[in-house]
Design a protein around this motif. Structure first.
Motif, PDB file in Angstrom:
ATOM      1  N   VAL A 166       0.838  -1.199   0.000  1.00  0.00           N
ATOM      2  CA  VAL A 166       0.000   0.000   0.000  1.00  0.00           C
ATOM      3  C   VAL A 166       0.873   1.248   0.000  1.00  0.00           C
ATOM      4  O   VAL A 166       0.659   2.189  -0.780  1.00  0.00           O
ATOM      5  CB  VAL A 166      -0.930   0.004   1.236  1.00  0.00           C
ATOM      6  N   ASN A 172       1.048   4.191  -2.895  1.00  0.00           N
ATOM      7  CA  ASN A 172       0.732   5.536  -2.442  1.00  0.00           C
ATOM      8  C   ASN A 172       1.878   6.492  -2.712  1.00  0.00           C
ATOM      9  O   ASN A 172       1.682   7.628  -3.135  1.00  0.00           O
ATOM     10  CB  ASN A 172       0.485   5.484  -0.925  1.00  0.00           C
ATOM     11  N   VAL A 197       2.510   7.707  -6.347  1.00  0.00           N
ATOM     12  CA  VAL A 197       1.640   8.807  -6.766  1.00  0.00           C
ATOM     13  C   VAL A 197       2.276  10.153  -6.429  1.00  0.00           C
ATOM     14  O   VAL A 197       2.389  11.043  -7.265  1.00  0.00           O
ATOM     15  CB  VAL A 197       0.261   8.675  -6.086  1.00  0.00           C
ATOM     16  N   ILE A 198       2.721  10.261  -5.172  1.00  0.00           N
ATOM     17  CA  ILE A 198       3.298  11.539  -4.731  1.00  0.00           C
ATOM     18  C   ILE A 198       4.591  11.827  -5.506  1.00  0.00           C
ATOM     19  O   ILE A 198       4.814  12.944  -5.977  1.00  0.00           O
ATOM     20  CB  ILE A 198       3.592  11.486  -3.219  1.00  0.00           C
ATOM     21  N   GLY A 221      -0.247   7.857 -10.747  1.00  0.00           N
ATOM     22  CA  GLY A 221       0.345   9.083 -10.207  1.00  0.00           C
ATOM     23  C   GLY A 221       0.535  10.125 -11.297  1.00  0.00           C
ATOM     24  O   GLY A 221       0.207  11.297 -11.113  1.00  0.00           O
ATOM     25  N   LEU A 279      -2.782  11.516 -12.251  1.00  0.00           N
ATOM     26  CA  LEU A 279      -3.292  12.490 -11.278  1.00  0.00           C
ATOM     27  C   LEU A 279      -2.544  13.809 -11.404  1.00  0.00           C
ATOM     28  O   LEU A 279      -3.139  14.888 -11.314  1.00  0.00           O
ATOM     29  CB  LEU A 279      -3.170  11.932  -9.858  1.00  0.00           C
ATOM     30  N   PHE A 338      -8.751  12.431 -13.449  1.00  0.00           N
ATOM     31  CA  PHE A 338      -8.873  12.430 -11.991  1.00  0.00           C
ATOM     32  C   PHE A 338      -9.789  11.309 -11.505  1.00  0.00           C
ATOM     33  O   PHE A 338      -9.425  10.537 -10.619  1.00  0.00           O
ATOM     34  CB  PHE A 338      -9.397  13.787 -11.518  1.00  0.00           C
ATOM     35  N   GLY A 397      -8.028   8.306  -9.757  1.00  0.00           N
ATOM     36  CA  GLY A 397      -8.343   8.424  -8.340  1.00  0.00           C
ATOM     37  C   GLY A 397      -9.182   7.258  -7.842  1.00  0.00           C
ATOM     38  O   GLY A 397      -8.914   6.705  -6.770  1.00  0.00           O
ATOM     39  N   LEU A 451      -7.146   3.932  -7.831  1.00  0.00           N
ATOM     40  CA  LEU A 451      -6.200   3.982  -6.724  1.00  0.00           C
ATOM     41  C   LEU A 451      -6.913   3.709  -5.405  1.00  0.00           C
ATOM     42  O   LEU A 451      -6.489   2.874  -4.604  1.00  0.00           O
ATOM     43  CB  LEU A 451      -5.555   5.368  -6.710  1.00  0.00           C
ATOM     44  N   PHE A 452      -8.036   4.391  -5.216  1.00  0.00           N
ATOM     45  CA  PHE A 452      -8.776   4.236  -3.962  1.00  0.00           C
ATOM     46  C   PHE A 452      -9.238   2.800  -3.776  1.00  0.00           C
ATOM     47  O   PHE A 452      -9.067   2.208  -2.723  1.00  0.00           O
ATOM     48  CB  PHE A 452      -9.963   5.194  -3.941  1.00  0.00           C
ATOM     49  N   LEU A 476      -6.249   0.391  -3.057  1.00  0.00           N
ATOM     50  CA  LEU A 476      -5.691   0.604  -1.713  1.00  0.00           C
ATOM     51  C   LEU A 476      -6.660   0.098  -0.655  1.00  0.00           C
ATOM     52  O   LEU A 476      -6.275  -0.543   0.320  1.00  0.00           O
ATOM     53  CB  LEU A 476      -5.407   2.088  -1.486  1.00  0.00           C
ATOM     54  N   MET A 477      -7.941   0.361  -0.865  1.00  0.00           N
ATOM     55  CA  MET A 477      -8.969  -0.112   0.051  1.00  0.00           C
ATOM     56  C   MET A 477      -8.931  -1.637   0.140  1.00  0.00           C
ATOM     57  O   MET A 477      -8.985  -2.211   1.232  1.00  0.00           O
ATOM     58  CB  MET A 477     -10.332   0.346  -0.493  1.00  0.00           C
ATOM     59  N   ASN A 510      -5.923  -2.635   2.139  1.00  0.00           N
ATOM     60  CA  ASN A 510      -6.093  -2.321   3.561  1.00  0.00           C
ATOM     61  C   ASN A 510      -7.040  -3.301   4.238  1.00  0.00           C
ATOM     62  O   ASN A 510      -6.787  -3.775   5.345  1.00  0.00           O
ATOM     63  CB  ASN A 510      -6.607  -0.887   3.730  1.00  0.00           C
ATOM     64  N   ASP A 565      -5.957  -5.969   7.234  1.00  0.00           N
ATOM     65  CA  ASP A 565      -6.664  -6.060   8.514  1.00  0.00           C
ATOM     66  C   ASP A 565      -7.156  -7.470   8.779  1.00  0.00           C
ATOM     67  O   ASP A 565      -7.002  -8.011   9.875  1.00  0.00           O
ATOM     68  CB  ASP A 565      -7.877  -5.118   8.509  1.00  0.00           C
ATOM     69  N   LEU A 576      -4.485 -14.271  11.416  1.00  0.00           N
ATOM     70  CA  LEU A 576      -3.205 -14.900  11.753  1.00  0.00           C
ATOM     71  C   LEU A 576      -2.779 -14.603  13.178  1.00  0.00           C
ATOM     72  O   LEU A 576      -1.730 -15.049  13.615  1.00  0.00           O
ATOM     73  CB  LEU A 576      -2.117 -14.402  10.798  1.00  0.00           C
ATOM     74  N   VAL A 617     -10.216   3.193   7.787  1.00  0.00           N
ATOM     75  CA  VAL A 617      -9.683   2.408   6.665  1.00  0.00           C
ATOM     76  C   VAL A 617      -9.946   3.146   5.354  1.00  0.00           C
ATOM     77  O   VAL A 617      -9.076   3.232   4.486  1.00  0.00           O
ATOM     78  CB  VAL A 617     -10.309   0.998   6.618  1.00  0.00           C
ATOM     79  N   MET A 665      -7.482   5.928   5.136  1.00  0.00           N
ATOM     80  CA  MET A 665      -6.129   5.470   4.809  1.00  0.00           C
ATOM     81  C   MET A 665      -5.984   5.103   3.333  1.00  0.00           C
ATOM     82  O   MET A 665      -4.877   5.002   2.823  1.00  0.00           O
ATOM     83  CB  MET A 665      -5.785   4.235   5.653  1.00  0.00           C
ATOM     84  N   SER A 666      -7.107   4.841   2.684  1.00  0.00           N
ATOM     85  CA  SER A 666      -7.045   4.365   1.306  1.00  0.00           C
ATOM     86  C   SER A 666      -7.074   5.496   0.289  1.00  0.00           C
ATOM     87  O   SER A 666      -6.972   5.246  -0.898  1.00  0.00           O
ATOM     88  CB  SER A 666      -8.208   3.405   1.024  1.00  0.00           C
ATOM     89  N   VAL A 667      -7.249   6.732   0.764  1.00  0.00           N
ATOM     90  CA  VAL A 667      -7.291   7.837  -0.182  1.00  0.00           C
ATOM     91  C   VAL A 667      -5.917   8.483  -0.230  1.00  0.00           C
ATOM     92  O   VAL A 667      -5.332   8.811   0.793  1.00  0.00           O
ATOM     93  CB  VAL A 667      -8.342   8.887   0.228  1.00  0.00           C
ATOM     94  N   SER A 668      -5.413   8.658  -1.452  1.00  0.00           N
ATOM     95  CA  SER A 668      -4.099   9.263  -1.617  1.00  0.00           C
ATOM     96  C   SER A 668      -4.140  10.744  -1.264  1.00  0.00           C
ATOM     97  O   SER A 668      -5.155  11.416  -1.451  1.00  0.00           O
ATOM     98  CB  SER A 668      -3.656   9.074  -3.066  1.00  0.00           C
ATOM     99  N   LEU A 717      -2.746  13.142  -2.741  1.00  0.00           N
ATOM    100  CA  LEU A 717      -2.979  13.949  -3.944  1.00  0.00           C
ATOM    101  C   LEU A 717      -4.467  13.982  -4.296  1.00  0.00           C
ATOM    102  O   LEU A 717      -5.017  15.031  -4.650  1.00  0.00           O
ATOM    103  CB  LEU A 717      -2.179  13.344  -5.097  1.00  0.00           C
ATOM    104  N   VAL A 718      -5.133  12.844  -4.165  1.00  0.00           N
ATOM    105  CA  VAL A 718      -6.564  12.776  -4.463  1.00  0.00           C
ATOM    106  C   VAL A 718      -7.339  13.667  -3.497  1.00  0.00           C
ATOM    107  O   VAL A 718      -8.270  14.377  -3.896  1.00  0.00           O
ATOM    108  CB  VAL A 718      -7.065  11.319  -4.399  1.00  0.00           C
ATOM    109  N   ILE A 734      -6.796  17.341  -4.525  1.00  0.00           N
ATOM    110  CA  ILE A 734      -7.547  17.707  -5.735  1.00  0.00           C
ATOM    111  C   ILE A 734      -9.046  17.760  -5.441  1.00  0.00           C
ATOM    112  O   ILE A 734      -9.745  18.690  -5.846  1.00  0.00           O
ATOM    113  CB  ILE A 734      -7.238  16.729  -6.884  1.00  0.00           C
ATOM    114  N   ARG A 757      -6.223   5.003  13.952  1.00  0.00           N
ATOM    115  CA  ARG A 757      -5.893   3.583  14.136  1.00  0.00           C
ATOM    116  C   ARG A 757      -4.770   3.399  15.122  1.00  0.00           C
ATOM    117  O   ARG A 757      -4.810   2.530  15.991  1.00  0.00           O
ATOM    118  CB  ARG A 757      -5.489   2.966  12.801  1.00  0.00           C
ATOM    119  N   LEU A 769       4.349  18.899  -0.543  1.00  0.00           N
ATOM    120  CA  LEU A 769       3.244  18.628  -1.451  1.00  0.00           C
ATOM    121  C   LEU A 769       2.248  19.789  -1.488  1.00  0.00           C
ATOM    122  O   LEU A 769       1.834  20.241  -2.557  1.00  0.00           O
ATOM    123  CB  LEU A 769       2.538  17.351  -0.998  1.00  0.00           C
TER     124      LEU A 769
END
Lengths: 323, 334, 279, 316
Positions: free
Chosen positions: C206, C210, C213-214, C229, C232, C247, C251, C254-255, C258-259, C262, C266, C272, D138, D141-144, D146-147, D150, D199, D258
């Motif tokens: 993740v 992330n 992108v930056i 990236g 964006l 965008f 966007g 990516l979301f 990543l979701m 994540n 979890d 585990l 969660v 945490m999943s949103v960049s 940069l996003v 913007i 978290r 940034l």
């Protein structure tokens, strides 16, 4: 006998799990008189600690169920109190001493602060007064240089001293009942017996009722007048200590007693053991829970649960008790 | 009643003047300890926690390196052995620990755990190794089906039986049990004591049994050695020890077990569950501070370990006491 | 033991959703790699800033390139960065952490801790800029910067685990029969850190996506090809003019990815958890 | 807190500082681009080249150059910027306050909100409130980063949204204009850090609530306020402090990098961004070296705070 220091009436505790209810304390009732010690013995996992936590109302609220007809301290029912009312009772009327002296005290506050905070919570008072009360309670458990102990942090004391400080904390409000849950198990034999002596002395002084939870029958014999034998969440025998050790009635009690190694000048007889192990709470045998391990088992034991008379001074839950 | 061991029989294990300090914690763990165990007998090593009992066990197994002293196994100093000799020696001595659950590798089956020593020492072939694991499982009173399980699927009693089985699988001469029953419930503890007793009888194994519990020692040991703050204060045959302990500390220990503890002592003086730091002087008797029969000399001079001579009684073995009280008796006698 | 973990994972709705998302995206990446999808990412197939249509599902960009094609190709880029960085930094972190933990408080441990301390002391984006500065023109500068900085967290976690496991009696039992350290580490220590590693690896994955992108926005990222990236970064110029294609596409992808990771991380952590496994 | 403890902590920081400066030297000066040919004209003679190399210090031995770099950092005599010709130190002094004013509100708010939400979730562990907070974090945490920037820009600063705040820039003259320009960057910073912070704080607090001594307090009648705000908070101060200290470089440096480059705010971040894109070595090496050194200093102070917060630390 009209008013017991502690009277527990029909207490049950269970866990709600995916596979259904796990009964860990199964409708138990008992009482303790002022100034008396009662031992609650049994192997680990048989519900002793759950009983203690349920009496104080310290079990988590989610996933755990507790029900009791009543839990009385000096005749006052505490089982129906709301959270705030219960907090007013905890530490003042009933106090608990925990198993692990290493972790039971807050590491970032001094011993003195923690003890006086208990008193302040229930009775208030000036800083000077609180400090004096706290020093008195430390001296009462046998510290000769109480001020030094009061300004120490828990990690600066040995395990035995921490447990003594814990006893000082339990006695600072002079409660009606003290529950000691395996309080000496983590300590050495020598420290253990010194701590028990201190506890007994304080009890004599203040007429406190003590519920001593332990798996160590030898220790219970030394310091208790009455004893309750617990197995898989149920009480199997209640009697006074002398008769338990001279002629235990329940086969489980007798078995437990024979497991204890003895110190004697002559070479002791070979130890005998109860076969098998404590069943898990998810998989309890029907009828008498002890039946599968019992040497005196008969067909009836596996079908129905033997009656346990909760009123009598001596009681045994067994279809074939030993004499 | 065990027959008196003839003094000519060479000891299986001999520890001479062993010393060890943990420099990081500035703790004296072992302070000039000497003792020996004859083949087939059981020495019970007793003392409070922090007295150095476990350190001795680990030093014998060469898990930690002592500062000085010798450990002789079958007459050979284990610190002078080359790697081949050490490999052979390791096969001949094994260790059982206090915590049954953490004694077993959690992600390996019981069978894998039991096979490991056999594979490491290259004992037998694949078939005979499997046969051996089945045998040993029976010896410790378990069924074959536990072999396929993982440690967390067993009860603590079963785990400790497996730990004992793993220790016995190389047929060692010496078994060291470090508080092996201390964390078990009474009924399980009794079962394990029974198991050890029957192993003693059937296999004639030599045992160094470490415990803080005198009652357990009484069940298992022929000889008793008492440790306090890294030093060995008394060593005697068990029957002598339990009928007539000599060292004041031994007497205190026994009185605690019978709950005849003195309450007059200010609690700050209990130093029974604490070790000794390297900074603390050793020019006195280590027990002097807590001793009820202390003499002026105890604060000034460290007593030597003396053998007690018996005139009328039939000796079951040598009896050593490290106390000024008995020095006088002894010097008067000789 | 692993069977129980899988059973717990299967009963976790969120975890399974996460796993599903990750699988779908990785299949897209595989298709891109094998030439089935996203091959037209650099073709000019329309006019500038075309809006949504059946030929261009997400419209086109400034140059008239199809945004859908670019998004699909960006998935493969994300997995390239993620997999490479995760694999290398986890490997490095495990080796360093295991060495430091096994020889804890020795000189090797001190050196590794020092190195970790130094790398942790330089703010990451500045470090990436410095690496890019030093390796001018080399397209792997970004990956290298991530690997060099990301291993330290894994190493810290593994070091702690190894130090904890080292205290256990089963390690002493293995040492008592004279098993050499390397065998003990591989046979008895590292298998017990596996669950921690798996969770940590998904967290690193993740972080890598992330960070790409930056860094791409800062001009330090992907040099050739296209990534979410870069899309964006492109879109930051366009949104003010009302062109949201880049965008929304980048966007959202990516979301969602990543979701998915994540949620999976979890659920893995719960499934585990050794405390639950032993209960 | 004892003197030997302070000294030992300070001594521990020295090798770290040497390491940080050495790595930035290695990357930006030693392996950095050779500027000789940018400074000389066409068809240079051997002599001209050597002259320029000498003036840039390229002919000096490795260790001496490293020594000079450390000296530059210590004396803050950082040379002139390649692009503007201004002294680097005066650029930094001018821009630092702007960066602090930009990121501090978001940093503080992000931590405070995270702490509050974490404490709430930990107290209601396993209940619906906990589940809600955790699910939201969660998502967060999943949103960049940069996003988020913007999106906020679209929502708050353009006619496509509410159009309340400026699209970019930093014309701060007073409190009013400060809020006008700082709101959107602050919101972005809070949103991007909140998920992680919540978290983290929940995990710490939930651990603390499970501790034996908290059960003891309950058994002696302590109420939730006393439990949470006195005992749980004080016991979790060490991980909290560490977290804050460690997140300073991320939030302050990376955040300003940034935010400032995106919103065109003239702080250190924008200066650094421009230096990255134009390859302005004097500025980059100063920023990287100084932040590293400052971070090590902060960690050293952090370690010292430990012993104030927790009585067990100074002993061991």
């Amino acid at each position: 006998m009209s008013c017991h220091a502690l009277k527990v009436n029909d207490l049950s505790v269970w866990f709600e799990t995916d596979s259904g209810r796990r009964q860990v304390v199964d409708h138990i009732s008992f009482s303790i008189n002022a100034g008396e010690s009662t031992g609650l013995v049994g192997e680990s996992g048989c519900g002793k600690t759950m009983t203690a936590l349920a009496i104080l109302g310290l079990l988590p609220t989610s996933g755990v169920g507790v029900s009791a007809a009543s839990i009385e301290i000096n005749g006052k029912d505490i089982s129906s109190l709301n959270a705030a009312q219960r907090r007013a009772v905890l530490g003042r009327d009933i106090a608990m001493i925990f198993q692990q002296p290493g972790t039971a005290l807050d590491p970032v506050f001094t011993i003195g602060h923690q003890i006086s905070a208990v008193y302040r919570r229930h009775f208030g008072g000036s800083k000077k007064h609180l400090w004096q009360i706290m020093l008195d309670s430390l001296e009462a458990v046998g510290f000769s240089r109480a001020e030094k102990i009061a300004s120490a942090y828990p990690h600066q004391l040995s395990g035995g001293m921490r447990q003594l400080a814990m006893i000082a904390m339990a006695t600072v409000c002079n409660p009606v009942v003290i529950i000691a849950d395996e309080s000496t198990t983590a300590l050495d034999n020598s420290t253990k017996s010194l701590i028990l002596k201190q506890l007994e002395r304080l009890q004599l002084q203040h007429k406190t009722a003590i519920l001593l939870i332990s798996h160590d029958l030898a220790m219970v014999r030394q310091s208790c007048r009455n004893v309750l034998v617990m197995y898989c969440g149920r009480l199997l025998e209640r009697t006074d200590c002398q008769s338990l050790y001279s002629h235990a009635q329940h086969p489980y009690s007798a078995g437990l007693l024979s497991c204890i190694p003895q110190v004697s000048a002559n070479r002791p007889p070979r130890i005998s053991a109860i076969p098998g192990q404590v069943p898990s709470a998810t998989d309890l045998p029907s009828g008498c829970h002890f039946a599968p391990r019992c040497i005196r088992v008969k067909p009836q034991c596996q079908q129905s649960v033997p009656h346990f008379d909760s009123e009598d001074d001596r009681a045994v839950a067994c279809f074939r008790p030993l004499s | 009643m065990s027959t008196p061991t003839p003094p000519t029989k060479p000891p299986l294990l001999e520890v001479r003047n062993l010393s060890l300090s943990f420099h990081q914690q500035e703790q004296v763990a072992i302070d000039r300890v000497s003792f020996s165990i004859t083949a087939g007998s059981t020495l019970g090593l007793v003392g409070a926690s922090g007295a150095g009992k476990s350190s001795i066990a680990r030093a014998i197994m060469r898990l930690i390196k002592p500062d000085s002293g010798e450990i002789l196994f079958k007459g050979k100093n284990i610190f002078m052995m080359n790697s081949q000799q050490m490999m052979a020696t390791r096969q001949r001595m094994q260790l059982v620990f206090q915590e049954p659950f953490t004694s077993l590798s959690p992600r390996r089956t019981i069978e894998q755990s039991l096979l490991e020593p056999l594979q490491h020492f290259a004992i037998g072939d694949t078939n005979s190794r499997q046969e051996k694991t089945r045998q040993i499982i029976q010896t410790v009173g378990l069924d074959h089906d536990v072999l396929r399980r993982y440690p967390h699927q067993l009860s603590s009693g079963q785990q400790q039986r497996i730990a004992i089985a793993r220790a016995l699988i190389t047929s060692p001469d010496l078994l060291i049990a470090d508080e092996a029953v201390a964390s078990l419930d009474v009924s399980i503890q009794a079962q394990i004591i029974q198991l050890i007793q029957s192993l003693q009888e059937e296999l004639g194994i030599t045992l160094l049994f470490i415990s803080h519990d005198l009652a357990v020692i009484r069940q298992i040991a022929n000889d008793v050695a008492v440790m306090y703050q890294g030093q060995l204060l008394e060593q005697s045959p068990a029957d002598t020890f339990f009928s007539k302990p000599n060292h004041p500390y031994s007497k205190t220990l026994l009185s605690f077990t019978n709950n005849k503890a003195p309450t007059s002592l200010p609690v700050e003086n209990w130093r029974l569950d604490r070790g000794r730091t390297t900074a603390e002087t050793t020019s006195n008797c280590v027990f002097a501070r807590s001793c009820q029969v202390k003499m002026p000399i105890c604060d000034q001079l460290e007593p030597a370990s003396h053998q007690i001579q018996y005139r009328n009684q039939h000796p079951l073995g040598p009896h050593y006491v490290k106390c000024h009280l008995y020095e006088e008796v002894n010097t008067n006698d000789t | 033991m692993m069977g129980g973990a899988w059973r717990r994972l299967k009963s976790d709705r969120y975890g399974m959703t996460g796993l599903f998302i990750v699988i779908v995206f990785s299949m897209v990446a595989v298709c891109v790699w094998s030439g089935l999808l996203g091959q037209g990412w650099s073709d000019v197939s329309g006019n500038r800033w075309e809006s949504v249509s059946t030929t261009h599902w997400f419209g086109t960009n400034l140059l008239g390139q199809d945004i859908l094609q670019r998004t699909l190709f960006g998935t493969a880029t994300a997995f390239e960065v993620g997999l490479l960085v995760t694999f290398c930094s986890t490997l490095l972190g495990t080796v360093m952490g295991a060495l430091a933990g096994w020889y804890s408080h020795g000189w090797l441990d001190e050196v590794i801790l020092w190195l970790k301390g130094v790398l942790d002391s330089i703010p990451f984006y500045l470090f990436a800029a410095a690496v890019a500065f030093a390796l001018q023109g080399i397209p792997w500068a970004m990956h290298l910067a991530m690997i060099i900085t990301f291993w330290t967290t894994t190493a810290r976690i593994i070091r702690g685990e190894v130090m904890r496991i080292k205290q256990r009696e089963f390690i002493e039992a293995a040492r008592a029969i004279g098993l050499p350290s390397i065998k003990i580490i591989f046979r008895h220590v590292l298998p017990n850190t596996f669950h921690v590693l798996l969770v940590q690896a998904s967290i690193v994955f993740v972080a890598a996506i992330n960070t790409e992108v930056i860094l791409s926005f800062l001009g330090l990222g992907i040099q050739d090809g296209v990534s979410w990236g870069l899309m964006l970064a492109e879109s930051s110029q366009e949104v003010l003019a009302g062109h949201f294609g880049n965008f929304v596409a980048a966007g959202t992808s990516l979301f969602v990815l990543l979701m998915g990771f994540n949620l999976l991380a979890d659920a893995l952590q719960d499934a585990l958890d050794s405390r639950r496994a032993t209960a | 807190m004892s003197v030997p403890y302070i000294t030992s902590r300070l001594l521990y920081g020295i090798p770290l500082m040497l390491g940080v400066t050495f790595i930035s030297f290695l990357l930006m000066v030693h392996f950095g681009p050779d500027k000789t040919y940018e400074l000389i004209g066409k068809n240079p003679t051997e002599e001209q080249i050597n002259e320029v190399r000498q003036s840039l210090g390229y002919d000096q031995p490795f260790l001496l150059r490293y020594g000079n770099y450390v000296k530059e950092l210590l004396t803050l005599d950082l040379g002139l910027s390649d692009s503007s010709g201004e002294p680097v130190s005066s650029i930094l002094i001018k821009t630092l306050p702007i960066s602090l004013a930009l990121v501090l509100p978001g940093f503080v708010l992000g931590n405070l909100l995270g702490m509050a939400l974490g404490l709430l979730a930990a107290w209601y562990r396993g209940k619906w409130l906990d589940k809600l907070v955790m699910s939201a974090s969660v998502v967060g945490m999943s949103v960049s980063f940069l996003v988020i920037i913007i999106s906020l820009q679209i929502l708050l600063c353009t006619p496509y949204g509410l159009n309340l705040f400026p699209v970019r820039g930093w014309q701060v003259h007073g409190l009013g204009s400060y809020f006008y320009y700082v709101t959107v960057p602050t919101l972005a910073l809070v949103l991007v850090t909140l998920g992680y912070n919540t978290r983290f704080y929940r995990a710490i607090m939930a651990d603390e609530i499970e501790r034996d001594h908290i059960r003891t307090l309950r058994a002696y009648g302590a109420g939730p306020a006393e439990l949470l705000f006195k005992h749980v908070l004080k016991n979790s101060l060490i991980p909290v402090l560490t977290r804050i200290m460690f997140s300073v470089p991320f939030v302050v440096v990376s955040g300003s990098l940034l935010l400032e480059s995106y919103f065109g705010i003239p702080g250190i971040g924008l200066v650094t961004f421009n230096a990255i894109t134009s390859g302005d070595q004097p500025i980059l090496k100063a920023v990287v070296g100084l932040t590293g050194v400052l971070f090590v200093l902060a960690l050293t102070i952090n370690d010292m705070l430990y012993s104030v917060v927790d009585p067990r630390v100074s002993k061991s």
